[in-house]
Design an enzyme around this catalytic site. Sequence first.
Site, PDB file in Angstrom:
ATOM      1  N   ASP A  11       0.888  -1.166   0.000  1.00  0.00           N
ATOM      2  CA  ASP A  11       0.000   0.000   0.000  1.00  0.00           C
ATOM      3  C   ASP A  11       0.922   1.211   0.000  1.00  0.00           C
ATOM      4  O   ASP A  11       1.445   1.603   1.044  1.00  0.00           O
ATOM      5  CB  ASP A  11      -0.888  -0.008   1.246  1.00  0.00           C
ATOM      6  CG  ASP A  11      -1.768   1.236   1.340  1.00  0.00           C
ATOM      7  OD1 ASP A  11      -2.072   1.843   0.296  1.00  0.00           O
ATOM      8  OD2 ASP A  11      -2.138   1.616   2.469  1.00  0.00           O
ATOM      9  N   GLU A  71      -1.482  -1.600  -4.403  1.00  0.00           N
ATOM     10  CA  GLU A  71      -2.725  -0.839  -4.460  1.00  0.00           C
ATOM     11  C   GLU A  71      -2.521   0.373  -5.362  1.00  0.00           C
ATOM     12  O   GLU A  71      -1.548   1.113  -5.219  1.00  0.00           O
ATOM     13  CB  GLU A  71      -3.145  -0.391  -3.065  1.00  0.00           C
ATOM     14  CG  GLU A  71      -4.488   0.303  -3.050  1.00  0.00           C
ATOM     15  CD  GLU A  71      -4.983   0.615  -1.650  1.00  0.00           C
ATOM     16  OE1 GLU A  71      -5.309   1.803  -1.416  1.00  0.00           O
ATOM     17  OE2 GLU A  71      -5.038  -0.301  -0.813  1.00  0.00           O
ATOM     18  N   ASP A 144      -2.270   0.753   7.737  1.00  0.00           N
ATOM     19  CA  ASP A 144      -1.624   0.789   6.419  1.00  0.00           C
ATOM     20  C   ASP A 144      -0.979  -0.566   6.116  1.00  0.00           C
ATOM     21  O   ASP A 144      -0.967  -1.012   4.968  1.00  0.00           O
ATOM     22  CB  ASP A 144      -0.578   1.899   6.359  1.00  0.00           C
ATOM     23  CG  ASP A 144      -1.215   3.267   6.526  1.00  0.00           C
ATOM     24  OD1 ASP A 144      -1.693   3.814   5.531  1.00  0.00           O
ATOM     25  OD2 ASP A 144      -1.251   3.763   7.669  1.00  0.00           O
TER      26      ASP A 144
END
Length: 183
Positions: A11, A71, A144
């Site tokens: 991410d 992502e 996260d």
Amino acid sequence: MKSEKIILGIDPGTTIMGYGLIKVVDKKMEFLQLNELQLQKYDDHYVKLKIIFERTIELIETYHPDEIAIEAPFFGKNVQSMLKLGRAQGVAMAAGLSRQIPITEYLPKKIKMAITGNGSASKEQVAKMLQSLLKLKSLPKNLDSTDGLAAAVCHFYNSGRVEVGKSYTGWAAFVKQNPGKIK
């Protein structure tokens, strides 16, 4: 013969980069690692990009992932934030590509849908579902890292579903090239 692969999920972020790793053994997922790279203490955006690149290389050299799931930045109103996120993603991708590791990009909604069945799920819902799926004892304070892990799990769920090298001119062509697959 056992089939085994490691998937690194990322991410990307310029404040916090979350990441998670899973091992897939004979189509079963095993949790390996999740963590985050804290970047808020650095003022220089280019230094942050360098650190993202170096940490991604370090993860590759430590865990030897076979694939990377990342992502995709979502479109927001702040163009500068979008640009910074895109750079962070690009640097992480460049690290993987420099080691010839295939990379797949997933939209946040697709990741949430794969994990929870709801493309609008909250970070907390995604984290709780991952905790249940992978039997994690606890969840990190910042989510996260679970977002990075979610990208890896999403990739696992989507592996083998995409047929590469085929193109279709429309629905009729798809049906013709895939007899018996449409029910």
